[in-house]
Design a protein around this motif. Structure first.
Motif, mmCIF file in Angstrom:
data_model
loop_
_atom_site.group_PDB
_atom_site.id
_atom_site.type_symbol
_atom_site.label_atom_id
_atom_site.label_comp_id
_atom_site.label_asym_id
_atom_site.label_seq_id
_atom_site.Cartn_x
_atom_site.Cartn_y
_atom_site.Cartn_z
ATOM 1 N N ALA A 18 -39.564 -1.467 11.439
ATOM 2 C CA ALA A 18 -39.762 -0.298 10.582
ATOM 3 C C ALA A 18 -38.612 0.686 10.750
ATOM 4 C CB ALA A 18 -41.086 0.379 10.914
ATOM 5 N N ARG A 19 -38.433 1.490 9.738
ATOM 6 C CA ARG A 19 -37.492 2.610 9.821
ATOM 7 C C ARG A 19 -38.241 3.903 9.511
ATOM 8 N NH1 ARG A 19 -35.583 4.083 4.674
ATOM 9 N NH2 ARG A 19 -36.072 2.558 3.026
ATOM 10 N N PHE A 20 -37.781 4.996 10.092
ATOM 11 C CA PHE A 20 -38.534 6.245 10.104
ATOM 12 C C PHE A 20 -37.688 7.360 9.497
ATOM 13 C CE2 PHE A 20 -39.811 3.443 13.454
ATOM 14 C CZ PHE A 20 -41.191 3.523 13.490
ATOM 15 N N GLU A 21 -38.326 8.162 8.648
ATOM 16 C CA GLU A 21 -37.641 9.269 7.978
ATOM 17 C C GLU A 21 -38.429 10.565 8.157
ATOM 18 O OE1 GLU A 21 -37.027 8.416 3.874
ATOM 19 O OE2 GLU A 21 -35.713 6.684 4.249
ATOM 20 N N LEU A 22 -37.722 11.647 8.407
ATOM 21 C CA LEU A 22 -38.321 12.975 8.517
ATOM 22 C C LEU A 22 -38.185 13.699 7.183
ATOM 23 C CD1 LEU A 22 -39.552 15.243 10.302
ATOM 24 C CD2 LEU A 22 -37.199 15.901 10.887
ATOM 25 N N HIS A 23 -39.282 14.305 6.726
ATOM 26 C CA HIS A 23 -39.279 15.084 5.489
ATOM 27 C C HIS A 23 -39.676 16.531 5.793
ATOM 28 C CE1 HIS A 23 -39.095 11.977 2.187
ATOM 29 N NE2 HIS A 23 -39.280 11.210 3.254
ATOM 30 N N LEU B 97 -44.750 2.107 4.298
ATOM 31 C CA LEU B 97 -45.797 1.534 5.148
ATOM 32 C C LEU B 97 -46.766 2.575 5.702
ATOM 33 C CD1 LEU B 97 -43.665 -0.952 7.305
ATOM 34 C CD2 LEU B 97 -45.009 -1.465 5.256
ATOM 35 N N ALA B 98 -46.280 3.765 6.025
ATOM 36 C CA ALA B 98 -47.138 4.754 6.689
ATOM 37 C C ALA B 98 -46.534 6.144 6.561
ATOM 38 C CB ALA B 98 -47.324 4.398 8.166
ATOM 39 N N THR B 99 -47.377 7.153 6.739
ATOM 40 C CA THR B 99 -46.946 8.546 6.860
ATOM 41 C C THR B 99 -47.827 9.237 7.885
ATOM 42 O OG1 THR B 99 -48.376 9.114 4.973
ATOM 43 C CG2 THR B 99 -46.042 8.832 4.506
ATOM 44 N N TRP B 100 -47.271 10.236 8.541
ATOM 45 C CA TRP B 100 -48.096 11.073 9.414
ATOM 46 C C TRP B 100 -47.603 12.513 9.391
ATOM 47 C CZ3 TRP B 100 -45.048 7.397 12.390
ATOM 48 C CH2 TRP B 100 -44.079 7.967 13.221
ATOM 49 N N ASN B 101 -48.461 13.411 9.829
ATOM 50 C CA ASN B 101 -48.234 14.855 9.732
ATOM 51 C C ASN B 101 -47.245 15.371 10.769
ATOM 52 O OD1 ASN B 101 -50.855 14.234 11.351
ATOM 53 N ND2 ASN B 101 -50.096 16.149 12.220
ATOM 54 N N ARG C 141 -51.680 12.617 -0.332
ATOM 55 C CA ARG C 141 -51.111 13.885 0.131
ATOM 56 C C ARG C 141 -49.590 13.944 0.001
ATOM 57 N NH1 ARG C 141 -51.964 16.314 6.280
ATOM 58 N NH2 ARG C 141 -50.744 18.216 5.998
ATOM 59 N N TYR C 142 -48.897 12.888 0.406
ATOM 60 C CA TYR C 142 -47.433 12.932 0.410
ATOM 61 C C TYR C 142 -46.814 12.355 -0.854
ATOM 62 C CZ TYR C 142 -48.333 14.213 5.224
ATOM 63 O OH TYR C 142 -48.797 14.844 6.346
ATOM 64 N N TYR C 143 -47.642 11.934 -1.808
ATOM 65 C CA TYR C 143 -47.146 11.629 -3.146
ATOM 66 C C TYR C 143 -47.027 12.921 -3.958
ATOM 67 C CZ TYR C 143 -47.575 6.526 -2.711
ATOM 68 O OH TYR C 143 -47.405 5.214 -2.360
ATOM 69 N N ASN C 144 -47.679 13.966 -3.490
ATOM 70 C CA ASN C 144 -47.545 15.294 -4.066
ATOM 71 C C ASN C 144 -46.601 16.105 -3.189
ATOM 72 O OD1 ASN C 144 -49.564 14.583 -5.971
ATOM 73 N ND2 ASN C 144 -51.147 15.112 -4.467
ATOM 74 N N GLN C 145 -46.251 17.302 -3.628
ATOM 75 C CA GLN C 145 -45.406 18.151 -2.794
ATOM 76 C C GLN C 145 -46.183 18.573 -1.556
ATOM 77 O OE1 GLN C 145 -43.276 21.398 -4.433
ATOM 78 N NE2 GLN C 145 -42.135 20.150 -5.884
ATOM 79 N N THR D 190 -46.853 20.789 1.756
ATOM 80 C CA THR D 190 -46.531 22.141 2.214
ATOM 81 C C THR D 190 -45.918 22.131 3.602
ATOM 82 O OG1 THR D 190 -48.790 22.391 3.034
ATOM 83 C CG2 THR D 190 -48.330 23.190 0.815
ATOM 84 N N ARG D 191 -46.232 21.082 4.401
ATOM 85 C CA ARG D 191 -45.681 20.981 5.754
ATOM 86 C C ARG D 191 -44.909 19.679 5.918
ATOM 87 N NH1 ARG D 191 -49.434 23.754 10.349
ATOM 88 N NH2 ARG D 191 -50.149 25.549 9.155
ATOM 89 N N ASP D 192 -44.027 19.667 6.905
ATOM 90 C CA ASP D 192 -43.184 18.501 7.138
ATOM 91 C C ASP D 192 -44.015 17.290 7.541
ATOM 92 O OD1 ASP D 192 -42.843 18.404 10.442
ATOM 93 O OD2 ASP D 192 -43.216 20.405 9.662
ATOM 94 N N PHE D 193 -43.416 16.109 7.380
ATOM 95 C CA PHE D 193 -44.113 14.873 7.705
ATOM 96 C C PHE D 193 -43.101 13.768 7.959
ATOM 97 C CE2 PHE D 193 -43.437 14.817 3.159
ATOM 98 C CZ PHE D 193 -43.150 13.501 2.831
ATOM 99 N N VAL D 194 -43.614 12.641 8.434
ATOM 100 C CA VAL D 194 -42.786 11.464 8.714
ATOM 101 C C VAL D 194 -43.213 10.337 7.773
ATOM 102 C CG1 VAL D 194 -42.146 9.738 10.439
ATOM 103 C CG2 VAL D 194 -42.487 12.123 11.120
ATOM 104 N N ALA D 195 -42.242 9.648 7.216
ATOM 105 C CA ALA D 195 -42.491 8.483 6.365
ATOM 106 C C ALA D 195 -41.911 7.248 7.057
ATOM 107 C CB ALA D 195 -41.870 8.657 4.989
ATOM 108 N N VAL D 196 -42.637 6.137 6.948
ATOM 109 C CA VAL D 196 -42.243 4.878 7.604
ATOM 110 C C VAL D 196 -42.073 3.806 6.540
ATOM 111 C CG1 VAL D 196 -42.836 3.188 9.364
ATOM 112 C CG2 VAL D 196 -43.619 5.566 9.609
ATOM 113 N N TYR D 197 -40.927 3.124 6.582
ATOM 114 C CA TYR D 197 -40.619 2.068 5.627
ATOM 115 C C TYR D 197 -40.360 0.751 6.358
ATOM 116 C CZ TYR D 197 -39.856 5.641 2.028
ATOM 117 O OH TYR D 197 -40.010 6.680 1.138
ATOM 118 N N ALA D 198 -40.553 -0.342 5.649
ATOM 119 C CA ALA D 198 -40.182 -1.643 6.186
ATOM 120 C C ALA D 198 -38.668 -1.769 6.216
ATOM 121 C CB ALA D 198 -40.800 -2.751 5.339
#
Length: 418
Positions: free
Chosen positions: A203-208, A233-237, A403-407, A409-417
């Motif tokens: 997986a690869r991880f991105e900060l938003h 693949l995943a997101t978290w707060n 939640r993260y398909y919309n704008q 309000t707080r930062d989050f992490v997205a995980v991709y293959a």
């Protein structure tokens, strides 16, 4: 002329109350200026004093209207900004942004005292069904990423499916994101915590950033827009707020910083190659050319494979005695192999959150956000539509799976293959 109390009608008063003070003309105070005494009847005011009273009254009304209008506009803006936040979360956030955090903390403490979590009892039927659902819906290859060995339940005896890992998100036919459910302590047995495990190699991880937290003008969007969802693949707060100092750390992304990166702070660190590390800033992780993102929050809860000795110190993990409250919490950690463990729970203290992360294999782990409005972990299934995979909450909190398909309000992490 004096009234019955011996006061000069126009303001000068003798020490003994018998008349004007020496050297002070009638109608003047010690400064030599005429004093406007608001309680005087209109009939006893000079035209000049009447004019001054009207101006003072109009000024006071204008200030009051301005304050009411400003507060009303500010609250209205907080209630209508983009995102899925509830009204209660928006008002609490507005209060904290306007230095009313202690008031919010007291209200949260009072609410907890009036409605504490249930002691004993069984999991609701829906939670039991979710815990038992360990069989994969589609064939999965376990050659590159095997399912993890079952985790020992924290409450004995264990329930069917408790601690058993199942595939949450699949990439190239392999369970890159896995999850399980446990009851976090033997007293609050009608609640569960969810644990997600993510392969660090697959997986690869991105900060938003978020629209409001940390805000700013980052070149990464506060959402996962259409066209950027393939392989998701995943997101978290994210964690405690950076902008009000609650996180006791900073946020860094692509050269722009919000707050201040603090030595000693627990940190999620994101690299150009898509990898992630979690550790203490300045010791385990630090700024290098390869770092593209940093999200700090408080201090490590698990270090060197052990729950930190001061885990019960209230001031480290929240306001007042919130560290010992059994409330919704979240946290993230890294295993010795470099895989990621993320925990969200319905009734966790700082200690039980740390213990669940340690039991799940984390050698270093940190707290993220708490309370019902903020924790979340979503897995994504792209079987039907790879360009817009279907999100699923690992546990039901306040925000919807989208939640993260919309704008956000707080930062989050997205995980991709990969």
């Amino acid at each position: 002329m004096a009234d019955r109390a011996g006061r000069s009608v126009d303001g000068g008063v003798r020490q003994d109350g018998s008349g004007p003070e020496p050297g002070v003309a009638a109608g003047e105070g010690a400064s030599g200026r005429r004093r406007l005494v608001p309680w005087k009847p209109r009939g006893r005011l000079t035209p000049h004093q009447l004019k001054r009273r009207r101006l003072a009254t109009r000024g006071a009304l204008a200030v009051c209207l301005l304050c009411v209008g400003t507060v009303g506009y500010s609250v209205g803006e907080a209630l209508t900004y983009p995102g899925d936040d509830s009204t209660a979360a928006r008002l609490a956030g507005w209060a904290r942004e306007h230095e009313l955090g202690p008031v919010v903390d007291k209200l949260e403490n009072l609410q907890y005292e009036l409605d504490p979590p249930q002691v004993g009892g069984s999991l609701p039927s829906a939670a039991l069904a979710r815990m038992k659902a360990t069989a994969p819906a589609v064939p999965i290859s376990h050659r590159g990423v095997p399912l993890r060995a079952p985790m020992r339940p924290l409450v004995a005896p264990g329930l069917p499916g408790e601690g058993v890992w199942r595939a949450l998100s699949v990439a190239h036919g392999e369970p890159v994101v896995q999850g399980t459910y446990v009851r976090p302590d033997g007293d609050h047995t009608s609640y569960q915590a969810a644990i997600a495990w993510i392969s660090g190699k697959k997986a690869r991880f991105e900060l938003h950033p978020g629209v409001r937290e940390p805000g700013g003008s980052f070149d990464v969007p506060p959402t996962i827009p259409e066209g950027s969802r393939t392989g998701l693949l995943a997101t978290w707060n994210g964690g405690f707020k950076v902008t009000d100092g609650g996180s006791r750390g900073g946020f860094y992304l692509h050269g722009e910083t919000a707050g201040e990166l603090r030595d000693g702070a627990a940190s999620e660190v994101f690299y150009k190659d898509g990898s992630i590390k979690i550790g203490q800033w300045g010791r385990d992780v630090r700024m290098t050319r390869d770092v593209i993102g940093v999200r700090q929050c408080l201090e490590l809860m698990v270090d060197n494979g052990q729950v930190v000795p001061d885990i019960d110190v209230d001031s480290k993990w929240g306001a007042t005695d919130q560290s010992r409250m059994f409330v919704e919490r979240s946290g993230v950690g890294v295993t010795a192999q470099g895989d990621v463990v993320m925990v969200v729970g319905q009734a966790l203290t700082a200690r039980t959150l740390a213990e669940v992360m340690r039991q799940a294999g984390a050698v270093r782990a940190m707290p993220l956000d708490m309370n019902r409005a903020w924790p979340s972990f979503m897995s994504y299934d792209g079987a039907k539509n790879p360009a817009s995979p279907e999100p699923t909450n690992i546990l039901d909190f306040e925000n919807p799976p989208e939640r993260y398909y919309n704008q956000a309000t707080r930062d989050f992490v997205a995980v991709y293959a990969k």
